[in-house]
Design an enzyme around this catalytic site. Structure first.
Site, PDB file in Angstrom:
ATOM      1  N   HIS A  78      21.347  91.011  -7.784  1.00  0.00           N
ATOM      2  CA  HIS A  78      22.544  91.842  -7.913  1.00  0.00           C
ATOM      3  C   HIS A  78      23.714  91.083  -8.541  1.00  0.00           C
ATOM      4  O   HIS A  78      24.654  91.720  -9.045  1.00  0.00           O
ATOM      5  CB  HIS A  78      22.982  92.346  -6.547  1.00  0.00           C
ATOM      6  CG  HIS A  78      22.296  93.595  -6.088  1.00  0.00           C
ATOM      7  ND1 HIS A  78      22.145  94.705  -6.887  1.00  0.00           N
ATOM      8  CD2 HIS A  78      21.739  93.922  -4.889  1.00  0.00           C
ATOM      9  CE1 HIS A  78      21.518  95.652  -6.200  1.00  0.00           C
ATOM     10  NE2 HIS A  78      21.259  95.199  -4.993  1.00  0.00           N
TER      11      HIS A  78
ATOM     12  N   GLU B 252      19.410  90.199  -3.298  1.00  0.00           N
ATOM     13  CA  GLU B 252      20.874  90.093  -3.425  1.00  0.00           C
ATOM     14  C   GLU B 252      21.250  89.188  -4.580  1.00  0.00           C
ATOM     15  O   GLU B 252      22.254  89.427  -5.264  1.00  0.00           O
ATOM     16  CB  GLU B 252      21.478  89.582  -2.117  1.00  0.00           C
ATOM     17  CG  GLU B 252      21.145  90.402  -0.886  1.00  0.00           C
ATOM     18  CD  GLU B 252      21.405  91.886  -1.050  1.00  0.00           C
ATOM     19  OE1 GLU B 252      22.404  92.245  -1.694  1.00  0.00           O
ATOM     20  OE2 GLU B 252      20.615  92.690  -0.523  1.00  0.00           O
TER      21      GLU B 252
ATOM     22  N   GLU C  99      30.588  98.552   0.824  1.00  0.00           N
ATOM     23  CA  GLU C  99      29.788  99.538   0.100  1.00  0.00           C
ATOM     24  C   GLU C  99      29.518 100.747   1.013  1.00  0.00           C
ATOM     25  O   GLU C  99      29.184 100.566   2.187  1.00  0.00           O
ATOM     26  CB  GLU C  99      28.450  98.920  -0.330  1.00  0.00           C
ATOM     27  CG  GLU C  99      27.695  99.778  -1.320  1.00  0.00           C
ATOM     28  CD  GLU C  99      26.415  99.110  -1.806  1.00  0.00           C
ATOM     29  OE1 GLU C  99      26.100  99.232  -3.002  1.00  0.00           O
ATOM     30  OE2 GLU C  99      25.727  98.465  -0.992  1.00  0.00           O
TER      31      GLU C  99
ATOM     32  N   GLY D  39      20.146  95.024   5.561  1.00  0.00           N
ATOM     33  CA  GLY D  39      19.591  93.698   5.327  1.00  0.00           C
ATOM     34  C   GLY D  39      20.634  92.724   4.851  1.00  0.00           C
ATOM     35  O   GLY D  39      20.789  91.631   5.395  1.00  0.00           O
ATOM     36  N   ALA D  40      21.367  93.118   3.809  1.00  0.00           N
ATOM     37  CA  ALA D  40      22.358  92.221   3.222  1.00  0.00           C
ATOM     38  C   ALA D  40      23.220  93.021   2.247  1.00  0.00           C
ATOM     39  O   ALA D  40      22.957  94.188   1.974  1.00  0.00           O
ATOM     40  CB  ALA D  40      21.678  91.052   2.501  1.00  0.00           C
ATOM     41  N   MET D  41      24.244  92.360   1.703  1.00  0.00           N
ATOM     42  CA  MET D  41      25.153  92.989   0.746  1.00  0.00           C
ATOM     43  C   MET D  41      25.561  91.971  -0.309  1.00  0.00           C
ATOM     44  O   MET D  41      25.917  90.840   0.003  1.00  0.00           O
ATOM     45  CB  MET D  41      26.392  93.530   1.476  1.00  0.00           C
ATOM     46  CG  MET D  41      27.457  94.104   0.569  1.00  0.00           C
ATOM     47  SD  MET D  41      26.832  95.523  -0.373  1.00  0.00           S
ATOM     48  CE  MET D  41      28.003  95.535  -1.731  1.00  0.00           C
ATOM     49  N   GLU D  42      25.554  92.420  -1.577  1.00  0.00           N
ATOM     50  CA  GLU D  42      25.690  91.541  -2.727  1.00  0.00           C
ATOM     51  C   GLU D  42      27.126  91.219  -3.110  1.00  0.00           C
ATOM     52  O   GLU D  42      27.443  91.143  -4.305  1.00  0.00           O
ATOM     53  CB  GLU D  42      24.973  92.163  -3.932  1.00  0.00           C
ATOM     54  CG  GLU D  42      25.589  93.450  -4.478  1.00  0.00           C
ATOM     55  CD  GLU D  42      25.033  94.727  -3.899  1.00  0.00           C
ATOM     56  OE1 GLU D  42      25.167  95.779  -4.553  1.00  0.00           O
ATOM     57  OE2 GLU D  42      24.456  94.681  -2.793  1.00  0.00           O
ATOM     58  N   ASN D  43      28.023  90.992  -2.177  1.00  0.00           N
ATOM     59  CA  ASN D  43      29.378  90.603  -2.540  1.00  0.00           C
ATOM     60  C   ASN D  43      29.328  89.406  -3.490  1.00  0.00           C
ATOM     61  O   ASN D  43      28.592  88.448  -3.250  1.00  0.00           O
ATOM     62  CB  ASN D  43      30.168  90.214  -1.294  1.00  0.00           C
ATOM     63  CG  ASN D  43      30.015  91.230  -0.175  1.00  0.00           C
ATOM     64  OD1 ASN D  43      30.374  92.388  -0.325  1.00  0.00           O
ATOM     65  ND2 ASN D  43      29.470  90.783   0.950  1.00  0.00           N
TER      66      ASN D  43
END
Length: 915
Positions: free
Chosen positions: A343, A340, A141, A305-309
């Site tokens: 998402h 996440e 992203e 923080g994080a990523m919603e893969n």
């Protein structure tokens, strides 16, 4: 040719021309024969087959960045020479591969060597200093998938995928689906290793349409823990029956982290919190979880923080706590997990068409996380934390010259990348919270379910969601959207009233001051005054607010009256308040229903200066803290008065998230907002107060740790703090009255860095500590400590290292650590020579570094130490230079504003009222 900075117009043109049906991606990260890739090399092999349909004849482009092309075929025709020839007619590594297509179906195959990064973008490579093991993870992203495979890197060109990753035999590969794993036989003449295959191929399949930015690859010798969630998805009328699972739904769950930190992975707690999230979403979202399994991979050197893969959420591994931390960080980690997870529906199942709806993607997830936290987790005070943390972020961002509407400009990717900010996340979530209050939570969730059902596995816009919400609630929301989403700035609400004797005699003059007599007085005329949003066009908005009256009762401030009203225009009369007994404090936005500043009437804020800790409930106390801090930042309350208020009220603050925030604000009040001639005294008073509170706190408590951590934010030049941190470093906190304080690796590093910055410890002490802590966090902490050494030549070394390029450039988290040490408390006097260097060098950084790195440098190295008109003028000169890139101007303008605010606050703090 198109620039690497994809524009919205280019993306729309490409989407109008193309349908992308499938990607087949093959990555080789082993160094197998015939490739250039190996875990220790700079490149990996990436082969992508793209199946697409052109709706018309025309020219378009396939995204691929910073790659060395091996071959390109289009519909079986080799066009490699054109792509890789001297003229590079078809490919430029900063732009992409040009495609001249006729209407109809096409297959494009691109074989290339792509590059690992150390910036947290694309495919990041990290070698763990604890055991020399290598880990890879992707971060795509907004548009960095093109660093790893050839693609059409925009959210509305969804496709299905098959992926295979060839990796060393002892590695685990995590992607968006469960893998099929096969050994690779040794080549002729090679001897198979005794402990397993030299390499394995891991195959993945995604049969539902996904945007490119949601694909994930995580590779390495991960530690793995498994579990599962089983539950039933609640049936709702908005969700079609054929979308529902037949009976119970079971979701496999996985947790992954580096082997060297596996002992610290609190899997039981993480799985419990993950299951709580699935419980709430299953009860409220209607659609079953759409991606099969749900893995969470804790990744090193993570930027955010994080990523919603989809099905493979990547999270910063700083959330695997190796040391004692307060409950606030556990709460933030839980919020991240639930954010996440939201998402998976809002973002992955239904995806924004373009990044102008990024705010909606992030705001919905933030609202959902807080709502689910409050409902099903141990963090039932989540909305209090939201009021103090998220909203503070939003308020500060919304006062900057770069403020923008929630529905922001997203004309190109560079602009989008800079809009991952407090407006997009926190203001947007605040406004959604208002919308929920306006239409009701049941109607809001019904509208969300309708939205999911209509657009599942597709793309949608805010107008689509607004239509669903209007349909579910029966309200026309177009006016609300215009007021809140297309304007900028913050309205201020204040209570204006007159009072009278309870028996009827007039006692007040309407200025907002209650007459003496306390409960014997009642409000006569009462109104809410609204001032226009600033910065902005001075818009007045509609607000739904609660007015709360609080009075001291048995030593506690308790609410004695509450009324909800709709605020419209400049003056809103509140006849319901007439005759209500006068209180000690009035909150014009009680319960935090609206996004606004509260301006305290003089009587309320003077009372709070002495009694802010007396609130019986955490929410009004939090709102009071927030209001008093914003008034300090606005040069309406002196910094020294805010510090005094914190020292009086902090021991009574039982919300650790709020306590940590107000303590850091008190430090900022001394270091940034206090008059220069009071700073030394302020440091002494605050340091002594923090130490006294730490000693008085319960041994081993979160509060004790919070007070000690805040003390470490001050230069060690007062309150005997040198003695304190020497004792902590020696593992003897009890000798200085801090019984029960946990002295672990991170606490030792904090103490050592404070002592180094004060000149009390040096290079040999850092080397010994690093030798004792051969971990990634130890390496980063050592870099921070070395950067804090208070010597001019050392600061020059750090600056040169931070601004290095190529192989000499530090990784993303090493850069963060060095900047923190460079600007360590008490270092301002050493940094004056870097003001001119910053303004001379910074304009070129946007073109020399990745966007993540450039933003970190532009923010972190800005000369906040130069709080003067001269410093403001130097920033203005950069802003007036037409040759400076707009992203640089935005960051310089934001930081200039912060310095200007500090200058005004210092002037306010130096004001001595007449006696």
């Amino acid at each position: 040719m198109t620039s690497t900075n994809l524009t919205q117009t280019e993306a729309a043109d490409r989407a109008a021309m193309l349908e992308v049906s499938h990607y087949d991606i093959s990555l080789d990260v082993t160094g197998a024969p015939g490739t250039t890739a190996a875990p220790g090399d700079d490149t990996f092999r990436s082969t992508t087959t793209v199946t697409l349909t052109a709706k018309r004849d025309g020219t378009t482009f396939l995204d691929l960045r910073n790659a060395d092309i091996r071959s390109v075929t289009i519909d079986g025709t080799d066009v490699t020479d054109a792509a890789c020839g001297g003229s590079k007619e078809l490919y430029d590594d900063e732009r992409g591969l040009i495609l001249d297509l006729t209407a109809g179906d096409h297959v494009v195959v691109v074989d290339a060597d792509c590059r690992y990064t150390t910036t947290g973008e694309g495919l990041h490579r990290f070698t763990d200093p604890a055991d020399e093991q290598t880990y890879l993870y992707s971060q795509f992203e907004t548009a960095d998938a093109k660093r790893v495979f050839a693609c059409f890197d925009q959210p509305d060109l969804k496709a299905t995928y098959t992926m295979d990753v060839t990796a060393p035999g002892d590695w685990t590969i995590v992607s968006n689906s469960e893998p099929e794993v096969a050994d690779i036989a040794p080549a002729d003449g090679d001897i198979a290793p005794l402990d397993g295959p030299a390499a394995r191929i891991h195959r993945f399949r995604v049969d539902v349409p996904l945007s490119t930015y949601l694909i994930a690859f995580c590779a390495g010798p991960w530690h793995e823990v498994r579990d599962q969630w089983t539950g039933t998805v609640a049936k709702h009328p908005e969700t079609p029956a054929d979308h529902q699972p037949d009976g119970e739904l079971t979701i496999p769950l996985g947790l992954y982290c580096r082997a060297s930190i596996a002992e610290h992975l609190d899997a039981e707690r993480l799985f419990r919190e993950t299951k709580e999230g699935f419980d709430w979403y299953a009860a409220n979202f209607g659609e079953p979880y759409p991606f099969g399994k749900y893995d969470q991979i804790f990744c090193p050197e993570y930027n955010m923080g994080a990523m919603e893969n989809a099905g493979a959420v990547t999270i910063r591994d700083e959330y695997v706590f190796r040391s004692r931390t307060t409950g606030y960080l556990y709460e933030r980690r839980n919020e991240t997990i639930l954010h996440e997870m939201a998402h998976m529906w809002f973002g992955d199942l239904v995806t924004m068409q373009w990044w102008d709806d990024l705010w909606l993607n992030e705001s919905f997830a933030t609202w959902s996380a807080c709502a689910s936290q409050a409902a099903v987790s141990e963090y039932d005070g989540a909305w209090t934390t939201f009021a103090n943390v998220e909203k503070a972020w939003a308020y500060q961002q919304d006062q900057l010259p770069s403020t923008h509407p929630i529905a922001a400009d997203a004309s190109d990717i560079d602009t989008v990348d800079q809009n991952f900010d407090g407006i997009t996340y926190a203001k947007g979530a605040s406004v959604l919270k208002q919308l929920v209050a306006y239409v009701g939570e049941d109607a809001f969730l019904a509208g969300a379910r309708l939205h999911f059902a209509r657009h599942r596995f597709g793309n949608a816009t805010f107008d689509d969601l607004l239509g669903a919400l209007s349909e579910a609630s029966g309200r026309d929301l177009s006016g609300w959207a215009d007021q809140w989403l297309t304007t900028t700035g913050i309205n201020t609400l204040s209570a204006a009233y007159s009072t009278k004797k309870a028996e009827g005699g007039a006692a007040g003059d309407g200025a907002g001051d209650a007459a003496e007599g306390g409960a014997a007085e009642v409000y006569d005329i009462f109104a809410i005054r609204q001032t226009g949003a600033e910065p902005g066009a001075g818009e007045l908005r509609d607000h739904r607010v609660a007015i709360g009256v609080y009075a001291m009762d048995g030593g506690l401030l308790r609410r004695t009256h509450r009324v909800e009203v709709d605020v419209k225009g400049e003056i809103t009369e509140v006849p319901e308040m007439s005759g209500v007994p006068v209180g000690d404090v009035v909150l014009a936005n009680d319960d935090d229903l609206s996004y606004c500043f509260m301006e305290m009437d003089p009587g309320s804020w003077l009372f709070l200066l002495e009694n802010i800790g007396a609130f019986a409930d955490p929410m009004p106390r939090t709102l009071a803290w927030s209001t008093m801090w914003e008034m300090t930042r606005a040069a309406k309350v002196r910094a020294r008065d805010f510090v005094a208020m914190v020292l009086r009220g902090a021991p009574s603050e039982d919300q650790i998230s709020v306590l940590e925030r107000v303590l850091s604000q008190a430090v900022a009040a001394v270091e940034r907002y206090a008059a220069p001639d009071w700073v030394a005294e302020g440091r002494r008073l605050l340091g002594e107060g923090l130490l006294d509170h730490a000693r008085a706190a319960e041994a081993g408590s979160d509060a004790q740790l919070a007070f000690v951590n805040a003390l470490a934010m001050l230069p060690a030049d007062g309150a005997g703090s040198l003695e304190i941190f020497r004792a902590i470093l020696a593992g003897e906190p009890g000798s200085v009255g801090l019984d029960g304080l946990t002295v672990d690796e991170d606490m030792k590093w904090n103490a050592l860095t404070v002592l180094v910055a004060a000149g009390d410890k040096g290079v040999s002490d850092i080397a010994a500590a690093e030798q004792a802590d051969q971990s990634a966090l130890g390496t980063q902490a050592a870099a921070k400590a070395r950067a804090a050494i208070p010597a001019a030549d050392n600061k020059i070394r750090v600056w040169n290292t931070c601004t290095a390029t190529g192989a000499a450039a530090p990784s993303n988290l090493m850069l963060r650590s060095m900047i923190a040490g460079f600007t360590a408390p008490g270092s301002d006097g050493l940094l004056g020579d870097f003001t001119d260097r910053y303004f001379a060098e910074a304009p070129s950084w946007w073109g020399r570094y990745s966007s993540e790195t450039a933003q970190r440098m532009l923010d972190g190295l800005y000369p906040h130490w130069e709080v003067s008109q001269e410093g403001l003028d130097k920033a203005s000169a950069v802003l007036d230079d037409a040759s400076v890139p707009n992203p640089v101007k935005r960051i310089v303008a934001e930081n200039r504003d912060r310095v200007e605010r500090a200058l005004a606050a210092r002037e306010c703090d130096g004001y001595v009222p007449e006696q």
